[in-house]
Motif scaffolding. Sequence first.
Motif, PDB file in Angstrom:
ATOM      1  N   ASP A 270     -14.334  38.107  32.194  1.00 39.04           N
ATOM      2  CA  ASP A 270     -15.293  39.050  32.785  1.00 39.04           C
ATOM      3  C   ASP A 270     -14.819  39.476  34.170  1.00 39.04           C
ATOM      4  N   GLN A 271     -14.353  38.475  34.920  1.00 39.19           N
ATOM      5  CA  GLN A 271     -13.902  38.772  36.270  1.00 39.19           C
ATOM      6  C   GLN A 271     -12.665  39.666  36.288  1.00 39.19           C
TER       7      GLN A 271
ATOM      8  N   ARG B  33     -11.831  41.758  34.050  1.00 31.72           N
ATOM      9  CA  ARG B  33     -12.304  43.090  33.663  1.00 31.72           C
ATOM     10  C   ARG B  33     -12.950  43.813  34.845  1.00 31.72           C
ATOM     11  N   ASP B  34     -13.836  43.100  35.571  1.00 32.96           N
ATOM     12  CA  ASP B  34     -14.518  43.710  36.723  1.00 32.96           C
ATOM     13  C   ASP B  34     -13.513  44.147  37.781  1.00 32.96           C
ATOM     14  N   LEU B  35     -12.562  43.266  38.084  1.00 36.42           N
ATOM     15  CA  LEU B  35     -11.573  43.575  39.114  1.00 36.42           C
ATOM     16  C   LEU B  35     -10.704  44.749  38.683  1.00 36.42           C
TER      17      LEU B  35
ATOM     18  N   SER C  97     -11.495  47.221  36.722  1.00 35.03           N
ATOM     19  CA  SER C  97     -12.150  48.529  36.811  1.00 35.03           C
ATOM     20  C   SER C  97     -12.465  48.883  38.261  1.00 35.03           C
ATOM     21  N   MET C  98     -12.796  47.868  39.073  1.00 27.07           N
ATOM     22  CA  MET C  98     -13.061  48.125  40.487  1.00 27.07           C
ATOM     23  C   MET C  98     -11.810  48.658  41.195  1.00 27.07           C
TER      24      MET C  98
END
Length: 333
Positions: free
Chosen positions: A193-194, A196-198, A200-201
């Motif tokens: 999840d992390q 993925r978040d990083l 896209s961020m």
Amino acid sequence: TETLLSVRDLKVSYQVGKGSIDAVDGASFDVPRGSIVGLVGESGCGKTTVARALTRVIADNASITGGQILFDGQDIAALPEREMNALRWRDIAFIPQSAMNSLDPVYTVEYQLNEVLRRRGGLGRRQARARCEELFEMVGIEAGRLGDYPHQFSGGMRQRVAIALALALNPKLVIADEPVTALDVIVQRQILDQLRDLQSMLGISVILVTHDISVVAYVCDRTVVMYAGRIAEAGPMDAVLMEPSHPYTMGLRNAFPDLKGAASGVLTPIEGAPPNLAFPPPGCRFAPRCPFAVETCTTQQPALGMAAPDHRVSCHRADEAAKLRQEAARTET
Ligand code: ATP
């Protein structure tokens, strides 16, 4: 979408005694900007060799013997080592297999981040400290723990530190080799999840190397399936995993539980094992294990053709296999 990395007919060989092992034998695939691409296949299929070739951090007995690695339009397969070295960390960062155990046990985590930030990135002491704090915040660890040694962190947290290290100099591409393999499923999910978040961020691209197709299903935009040093199938994640055209992909799909939830259906591993790459079988390398194989498969190497627009498959029997898969799906519902 624009392509960041384009691998064209890549060949990598290991010299062993008088012979050589063609661990990667003509691999072609693309990595679009801002996407997570899963490179998947059983152990020994050449995934790590591809990942390492992309950063040119390869074993002493390995050499890139053919093809191109176009990164941002520049062929880094042919780049002199000096220039390649300048690209590492800054443009392409590599998280090696078992990165969480490869952090140096004698140095604090901040020291190891500083090695990259100050030595490679040229940041001053203050800037480096601020960046360390920022990186820890990004991966969800309190800045107060920067002075800790690797053994003071759990496995999952060490993997987060490895991710922070990779992101230190704002690379365009991060290559992560089996980033969650040694972790339990809950921690796997948190790390993915992390990531993925990083991704896209920061708008970066990630190549995620894994033997576990459920990891690809959970987090990737695209899938590249490797078998015995060649690309079996590649395309958008959904298309490849939900409508696979290669019998190997179909087999992989049936061999893993779904990371998103409970195991769905019966798990049936593919029989047999990948071939010894010192003596690969002629024709299609999957033929000895393939339930669809016919005579041609054992004599002629299939080309990487189109299964659908943007979906490639290397199989003489892709149409027959796909037809059977569709029929099976119909009788299931
Ligand atoms: P794993 O997940 O187990 O690392 P993989 O798909 O990443 O598997 P590679 O590690 O790239 O596969 O290995 C591909 C092939 O190259 C294997 O047959 C392996 O035995 C061989 N190989 C890897 N490293 C070397 C080396 N230094 N010398 C000789 N052969 C090697």
